[in-house]
Design a protein around this motif. Sequence first.
Motif, PDB file in Angstrom:
ATOM      1  N   ASP A 133       0.824  -1.211   0.000  1.00 37.51           N
ATOM      2  CA  ASP A 133       0.000   0.000   0.000  1.00 37.51           C
ATOM      3  C   ASP A 133       0.857   1.259   0.000  1.00 37.51           C
ATOM      4  O   ASP A 133       0.593   2.207  -0.743  1.00 37.51           O
ATOM      5  CB  ASP A 133      -0.908   0.018   1.240  1.00 37.51           C
ATOM      6  CG  ASP A 133      -1.984  -1.053   1.153  1.00 37.51           C
ATOM      7  OD1 ASP A 133      -2.195  -1.566   0.031  1.00 37.51           O
ATOM      8  OD2 ASP A 133      -2.589  -1.375   2.192  1.00 37.51           O
ATOM      9  N   LEU A 134       1.860   1.241   0.860  1.00 36.81           N
ATOM     10  CA  LEU A 134       2.700   2.436   0.977  1.00 36.81           C
ATOM     11  C   LEU A 134       3.468   2.681  -0.316  1.00 36.81           C
ATOM     12  O   LEU A 134       3.610   3.825  -0.755  1.00 36.81           O
ATOM     13  CB  LEU A 134       3.679   2.275   2.151  1.00 36.81           C
ATOM     14  CG  LEU A 134       3.008   2.422   3.513  1.00 36.81           C
ATOM     15  CD1 LEU A 134       3.940   1.952   4.617  1.00 36.81           C
ATOM     16  CD2 LEU A 134       2.616   3.875   3.742  1.00 36.81           C
ATOM     17  N   LYS A 158       2.489   1.924  -3.201  1.00 33.72           N
ATOM     18  CA  LYS A 158       1.510   2.468  -4.135  1.00 33.72           C
ATOM     19  C   LYS A 158       1.354   3.958  -3.880  1.00 33.72           C
ATOM     20  O   LYS A 158       1.311   4.775  -4.781  1.00 33.72           O
ATOM     21  CB  LYS A 158       0.172   1.740  -3.934  1.00 33.72           C
ATOM     22  CG  LYS A 158      -0.741   1.810  -5.146  1.00 33.72           C
ATOM     23  CD  LYS A 158      -1.929   0.871  -4.990  1.00 33.72           C
ATOM     24  CE  LYS A 158      -1.543  -0.589  -5.216  1.00 33.72           C
ATOM     25  NZ  LYS A 158      -2.579  -1.523  -4.761  1.00 33.72           N
ATOM     26  N   MET A 159       1.306   4.306  -2.594  1.00 33.37           N
ATOM     27  CA  MET A 159       1.113   5.701  -2.235  1.00 33.37           C
ATOM     28  C   MET A 159       2.244   6.583  -2.759  1.00 33.37           C
ATOM     29  O   MET A 159       2.006   7.715  -3.175  1.00 33.37           O
ATOM     30  CB  MET A 159       1.018   5.811  -0.716  1.00 33.37           C
ATOM     31  CG  MET A 159       0.643   7.181  -0.229  1.00 33.37           C
ATOM     32  SD  MET A 159       0.624   7.159   1.573  1.00 33.37           S
ATOM     33  CE  MET A 159       2.047   8.143   1.904  1.00 33.37           C
TER      34      MET A 159
END
Lengths: 241, 258, 223
Positions: B133-134, B136-137
């Motif tokens: 997720d990170l 992706k961020m």
Amino acid sequence: MTPRPTAMLIPIAFLGGLYFAVFSNVASFLPALLNGLTVTIQVAIPSAILAYAISVAAGLGRLSRNAAVRLMSGAYVEIFRGVSLLVILFWLFFVLPEFGLTLSPYVAALLGISLNAGAYGAEIIRGAVQAVPRGQYEACVTLNMPGWRKYSRIILPQALIIAVPALTNMTIELLKGTALVSAVTLVDVTAAGVRQNQLTYRTIEIFSVLALIYFCLSQVVRFAGALLETGFNRHLRTGRS
Amino acid sequence: MADEKIRFEAVSKRYGSLTVLDQLDLSIGAGEVVSIIGPSGSGKTTVLRCLMTLEPVDDGVIWIDGIPLNKELRSGALIEASPAHLRRMRTKLGMVFQNFNLFPHMTILQNCSEPPVYALGAKPTEARSRAVDLLKMVGMESKQDHYPAQLSGGQQQRAAIARTLAMQPEILVFDEPTSALDPETIGEVTEVIRALATKHSYTMLLVTHQIDFARDISDRICFFDKGRIVEQGPPDAVIDSPKETRTQQFLRKVAKAR
Amino acid sequence: MDWRWDFTFETVIPRILPGLWVTVEVTVLSFFLALFLGLFLMLAKRSKISFLAFLAAEFIEFMRGMPLVVVIFFLFFVLPMAGIYLPPIWTGVLAMGVYNSAPAAEILRGGLQAVPKGQWEAAYVLNYPPHQAFRRIILPQAVGPVIPGLGNLLILAFKETPLLSFVAIPEMLDTAKRIASETYRFTEPLTVVGVLFLILSLVSAVFIKIVERHMIPEMRHGR
Ligand SMILES: Nc1ncnc2c1ncn2[C@@H]1O[C@H](COP(=O)(O)OP(=O)(O)OP(=O)(O)O)[C@@H](O)[C@H]1O
Ligand SMILES: [Mg+2]
């Protein structure tokens, strides 16, 4: 060079050694050992000088534009690095006469040791020359320096500075190599020690003295190398980040 | 300030005879974004390293959430902090280095997913999905199986930011996060930092030479010189109408360089 | 000169090949001993106990100036005096292991030093416990830089084995000397030994290059 605590041990060892030499039974084998030391030094110094010359020649040879020179230097380096010094010594002394070339023990020792060390030295010099930054070559080109001047004045001096630490180690290895010259019937300090051991059976004393002698010799080489390095680097210390 | 997050209280740091931080007082509120600017050698990096407990401080106390960081309270007295205390306190802190310091033997994803496992005892699967997720961020999801050496500086720094966030810190510390980067990749990193400053509630302490960027994202700017805060205040005040002559000189020099 | 091929193939090579086996055996065993001792020396040299660090540093320096023959002879004469009777081969392994522990320690230390300080710091701010930082972050990065050095050390150890002929351990050179003293022919045995050494060290150099190239290729141009 940072002062190493051992430096203090040397004077103490010297004085202790004097007592030891005169008042103990070391006196029975010391003269023989020192005769051997003379041989060690007589072999070590000329072969070191020869080895440096070979190193530079073969090291530059490996970078030569001429393919034949490159090939020959490469073959030399691989052969003499690939085969043990002891085998080389035996070969020079016992096999070469078969080819009609008889060497005296001293010459065989000198040749064997310097050819062996020179092969390692050649790689050191080659690496050091390659480590001189590209910009130095480019500056030479823009200044229109002829090829040999470029090497003698610009590249080699810088390469030698880079090479000093590695050459110091090579010299110590060369020094250790002289312990093998009994293969060609010379009696160096190691051979003398072994012989005295068989005569007197004072193993511990003899080998302690032997070890100390080699330690002192290698420290002299190391110190000389460190001196050379600081001397060379004097002009370079500022101006480099 | 109502909810104070970090406080430096008369913090001094010396290297031999050189005083790098001189009785520094600095207080940062929760969620506040503070930028430190100042000439080279003024001690900006040192402030951050002391806060990260990478360097011990010689005098003074650093407080985080009202708890001493470099000291420990034992039966009413402040004593030198134990490694365990430092470890506990550091879980609130995350740092982004100037030269990234990614682990070169691990992929980007491993860089982001392993530290929580080995340092916080997180579950590997959870750490992994968080790391994804990170990444992706920060726009690095397509590179997650690359090794650091295969990435540009800007990509490495974005990955390093993701790694820092993976530890779930409350305070983020950046030491010149863009000064090891090529000019064309600076933007992608500043965008990520900007998003962190505006869309999240991290308390941030940032050292930078990019004055405009600092003005954009900061609530407050501190001008540092010789180990002291010479001037601080809202960005517009410090940058457009500095009161101190040293600040004026510094800003003039920086403006000329641009 | 006369070179006799029949002698070479019928007498020299069949007798020298078992010597080659001894050579390889001694090389490998002594290399692992050197690694083991070198690891402890390296840890001692890095230790916070300054006396231990001093002792380790001086031992390394001392050993690096000492010819291997001296170590071999010393152990060969002294061990029996101390009442320790080892087969000659084990004495040889011991001598070479002790001798090579000094360079091994230096190589291992160099590997650790090659890991940038920033890696320790990154592990620290990510709150790795110190032993985990060492095991998961520092050690894996130290392995790469250490491989070429240890490879060279292995080749050097291989080339040092002929020195064991001084104490009549039946490696290649010793066998060659025996053949020579029995048949009064030096040329073939010594040349065969030289060529074997050359071939083997060239082959192992190539082998090490390959290992190096395949070691964690992604990291090759890392910092
Ligand atoms: N480990 C150290 N040992 C000795 N002096 C140090 C050390 N680290 C920093 N210094 C000194 O402390 C002073 C402040 O250093 P610091 O790195 O904090 O400056 P800075 O403001 O971050 O500068 P820059 O903008 O160049 O990064 C400098 O004079 C520096 O030389
Ligand atoms: Mg700095």
